[in-house]
Design an enzyme around this catalytic site. Structure first.
Site, PDB file in Angstrom:
ATOM      1  N   LYS A  83       0.850  -1.186   0.000  1.00  0.00           N
ATOM      2  CA  LYS A  83       0.000   0.000   0.000  1.00  0.00           C
ATOM      3  C   LYS A  83       0.887   1.237   0.000  1.00  0.00           C
ATOM      4  O   LYS A  83       1.764   1.394   0.861  1.00  0.00           O
ATOM      5  CB  LYS A  83      -0.840   0.004   1.277  1.00  0.00           C
ATOM      6  CG  LYS A  83      -2.321  -0.032   1.029  1.00  0.00           C
ATOM      7  CD  LYS A  83      -3.012  -0.151   2.353  1.00  0.00           C
ATOM      8  CE  LYS A  83      -4.424   0.305   2.245  1.00  0.00           C
ATOM      9  NZ  LYS A  83      -5.064   0.312   3.557  1.00  0.00           N
TER      10      LYS A  83
HETATM   11  C1  E4P Z   1      -8.315   0.471   3.976  1.00  0.00           C
HETATM   12  O1  E4P Z   1      -7.617   0.212   3.028  1.00  0.00           O
HETATM   13  C2  E4P Z   1      -8.314   1.801   4.609  1.00  0.00           C
HETATM   14  O2  E4P Z   1      -7.089   2.067   5.185  1.00  0.00           O
HETATM   15  C3  E4P Z   1      -9.442   1.866   5.605  1.00  0.00           C
HETATM   16  O3  E4P Z   1     -10.616   1.384   4.989  1.00  0.00           O
HETATM   17  C4  E4P Z   1      -9.648   3.259   6.176  1.00  0.00           C
HETATM   18  O4  E4P Z   1     -10.805   3.262   6.958  1.00  0.00           O
HETATM   19  P1  E4P Z   1     -11.163   4.475   7.954  1.00  0.00           P
HETATM   20  O5  E4P Z   1     -11.438   5.677   7.134  1.00  0.00           O
HETATM   21  O6  E4P Z   1     -12.414   3.984   8.657  1.00  0.00           O
HETATM   22  O7  E4P Z   1      -9.999   4.643   8.863  1.00  0.00           O
END
Ligand code: E4P
Length: 214
Positions: A83
């Site tokens: 990521k």
């Molecule tokens: C996943 O890839 C993201 O990091 C995650 O869904 C972020 O979620 P949040 O906005 O609830 O922290």
């Protein structure tokens, strides 16, 4: 539609996996920070449970730092997807990683043009954050719709992971639009597994059954 589980919690991942609802897993530094143990060990454990893409995020903000971390993360297991944040440095890193055959998930996507850049750089996945947009009175799912249209117009292979999912309707709308993947927190998955009329129906069937046995 593929369901990824948006957590680094081993028990949640095991539970979702036993239901057949974990086609993959996404983590981020905040989710990892909530768990005991070191990052690499947590990732290795997740890879033993789920045979699908497991996203692990880099911390560096510069391209070279991202590349170094990405190669280490990708070395942990063949299912690791790196990521990378949606920045100019992140886009450069995505391009290089794509050339090296390392899978990437460009994260923190909040506009359709960011998603277009990520696809052009060769991202395997993009993660539009719908909940965080809704939080500031923007339409998170409109972003997903626009990315789908753009990717469809130009036949990009980059898959869309609907992220920052906060409720079952986010998943329903994403599914109706044809988004490739939703990454879902375990508590949201549990919410749409149940329905009060299902519970009421089960109770009525059992009551009738038990009455008939007397
Ligand atoms: C996943 O890839 C993201 O990091 C995650 O869904 C972020 O979620 P949040 O906005 O609830 O922290």
């Amino acid at each position: 539609m593929k369901f990824f589980i948006d957590t680094a919690n081993i028990e949640e991942i095991k539970e979702a996996s036993s239901m057949g609802m974990a086609d993959g897993v996404t983590t981020n530094p905040s989710l990892i920070a909530r768990e005991e143990g070191n990052f690499q060990d947590i990732l290795k454990e997740i890879c033993k449970i789920v045979d699908g893409p497991i996203s692990a995020e880099v911390i560096s903000l510069d391209t070279e730092g991202m590349l170094k971390e990405a190669r280490q993360l990708a070395g942990i297991h063949e299912n690791i997807v790196v990521k990378v944040p949606m920045t100019i440095d992140g886009i450069k890193a995505t391009r290089r990683l794509s050339e090296e055959g390392i899978k990437t998930n460009v994260t923190l996507i909040f506009s359709p043009l960011q998603a277009l850049m990520a696809a052009k750089a060769g991202a395997t996945y993009v993660s539009p954050f719908v909940g965080r947009l809704d939080d500031i009175s923007h339409d998170g799912l409109l972003l997903v719709e626009q990315i789908l249209e753009i990717y469809n117009n130009y036949a990009y292979d980059t898959e869309i992971i609907v992220a920052s999912v906060r409720n079952p309707l986010h998943v329903l709308d994403a599914a109706l639009m044809g988004a490739d993947i939703a990454t879902i927190p375990f508590e949201v998955l549990s919410k749409f597994a149940s329905h009060p009329l299902t519970d009421k129906g089960i109770k009525a069937f059992l009551d009738d059954w038990n009455r008939a046995q007397k």
